[in-house]
Design an enzyme around this catalytic site. Structure first.
Site, mmCIF file in Angstrom:
data_model
loop_
_atom_site.group_PDB
_atom_site.id
_atom_site.type_symbol
_atom_site.label_atom_id
_atom_site.label_comp_id
_atom_site.label_asym_id
_atom_site.label_seq_id
_atom_site.Cartn_x
_atom_site.Cartn_y
_atom_site.Cartn_z
ATOM 1 N N HIS A 242 -3.806 -3.549 6.170
ATOM 2 C CA HIS A 242 -4.515 -3.954 7.380
ATOM 3 C C HIS A 242 -3.980 -3.231 8.611
ATOM 4 O O HIS A 242 -3.976 -3.775 9.711
ATOM 5 C CB HIS A 242 -4.445 -5.472 7.533
ATOM 6 N N HIS B 116 -9.779 -1.252 9.281
ATOM 7 C CA HIS B 116 -9.693 -1.735 7.898
ATOM 8 C C HIS B 116 -10.803 -2.732 7.570
ATOM 9 O O HIS B 116 -11.474 -3.256 8.451
ATOM 10 C CB HIS B 116 -8.318 -2.361 7.622
ATOM 11 N N TRP C 256 1.389 19.007 1.973
ATOM 12 C CA TRP C 256 0.937 17.659 1.648
ATOM 13 C C TRP C 256 2.007 16.652 2.034
ATOM 14 O O TRP C 256 3.137 17.007 2.351
ATOM 15 C CB TRP C 256 0.507 17.546 0.185
ATOM 16 N N ASN C 257 1.587 15.360 2.022
ATOM 17 C CA ASN C 257 2.457 14.297 2.516
ATOM 18 C C ASN C 257 2.350 13.055 1.641
ATOM 19 O O ASN C 257 1.347 12.837 0.954
ATOM 20 C CB ASN C 257 2.042 13.881 3.939
ATOM 21 N N HIS D 13 -8.949 -11.799 0.986
ATOM 22 C CA HIS D 13 -7.874 -11.613 1.962
ATOM 23 C C HIS D 13 -7.414 -12.961 2.527
ATOM 24 O O HIS D 13 -6.269 -13.089 2.955
ATOM 25 C CB HIS D 13 -8.367 -10.696 3.080
#
Length: 238
Positions: A69, A73, A61-62, A79
């Protein structure tokens, strides 16, 4: 229930094709460039936690870090300052995340002019050929820009600034005020044209479309695999 059963059957048999429209997230994924005096988005970074080793013998896993963005996206209304009191991405109604889409193809125009702007007349011509825009749906703008995979190619900056296609101010205002669209989607790094910092208002797709509570999708890929009409987008943000 027969509608859902028919859909599941069509998905299993391939009668309904599922197309991934997202850009892969890597350290080389292009990101938006703002003038130096403003804050900048973080590029994608991956940090390995363990990979079947002393840090974790049975699992891989990481951690990752990136800007909101970066890559493909979803622009929610808040925003942009014009939508500051409207929905953030967690408040977008779930029903809005599944909606019909049409694809406006201007690749030939963009091949001739990287600063090409989509005008209302181009969308009207699309409607004359394919029927009305879908109420509560997306207008996806196919420009061919998604073949550009490096930072320099995507931003296309020279001494005069960045050069990439987008919508004119009049078209953005028309989409915002005169259509029943849910939002727009583009292949470029953001929903506005490269030169949009010089428009009035600046960045009109952000200012006008988000200000009306509509949405934007940026850095889409594989729009060439979608029909002009008849697609359905599933757009849940991270």
């Amino acid at each position: 229930m027969s509608v859902l059963a028919d859909l599941l059957s069509a998905l299993r048999t391939g009668a309904v094709e599922v197309v991934d429209l997202t850009a892969p997230l890597t350290e080389d994924t292009p990101v938006l460039e703002l003038p130096e005096q403003f804050g900048q988005t973080a590029p994608f970074r991956l940090e390995e936690i363990s990979r079947y080793d002393d840090r974790g013998p049975a699992w891989y896993w990481n951690n990752f870090r990136t800007g909101e963005h970066t890559g493909t996206h979803f622009d929610a209304p808040n925003h942009w300052v014009s939508g500051r009191d409207l929905a953030d991405v967690a408040s977008v109604p779930v029903a809005d995340l599944v909606a019909p889409a049409v694809v406006l193809d201007v690749t030939e125009d963009v091949a001739r002019d990287p600063d090409f702007l989509i005008e209302v007349e181009h969308v009207r011509a699309f409607e004359a050929a394919h029927g009305p825009l879908p109420a509560g749906g997306w207008l996806l703008c196919r420009t061919g820009w998604s073949v550009r995979r490096t930072q320099q190619e995507m931003i296309n900056r020279d001494a005069q600034g960045p050069h990439s296609p987008g919508m004119s101010v009049d078209c953005a205002r028309w989409v915002a005020e005169e259509t029943d669209l849910l939002g727009i989607g583009v292949e470029t790094v953001g929903t506005d044209a490269g030169a949009a910092a010089t428009f009035d208002p600046i960045f009109p797709c952000h200012d006008l479309i988000l200000g009306k509570g509509k949405y934007g999708l940026a850095q889409l890929q594989n729009l060439d695999r979608l029909p002009a009409t008849g697609a359905v987008l599933v757009t849940p943000p991270l």
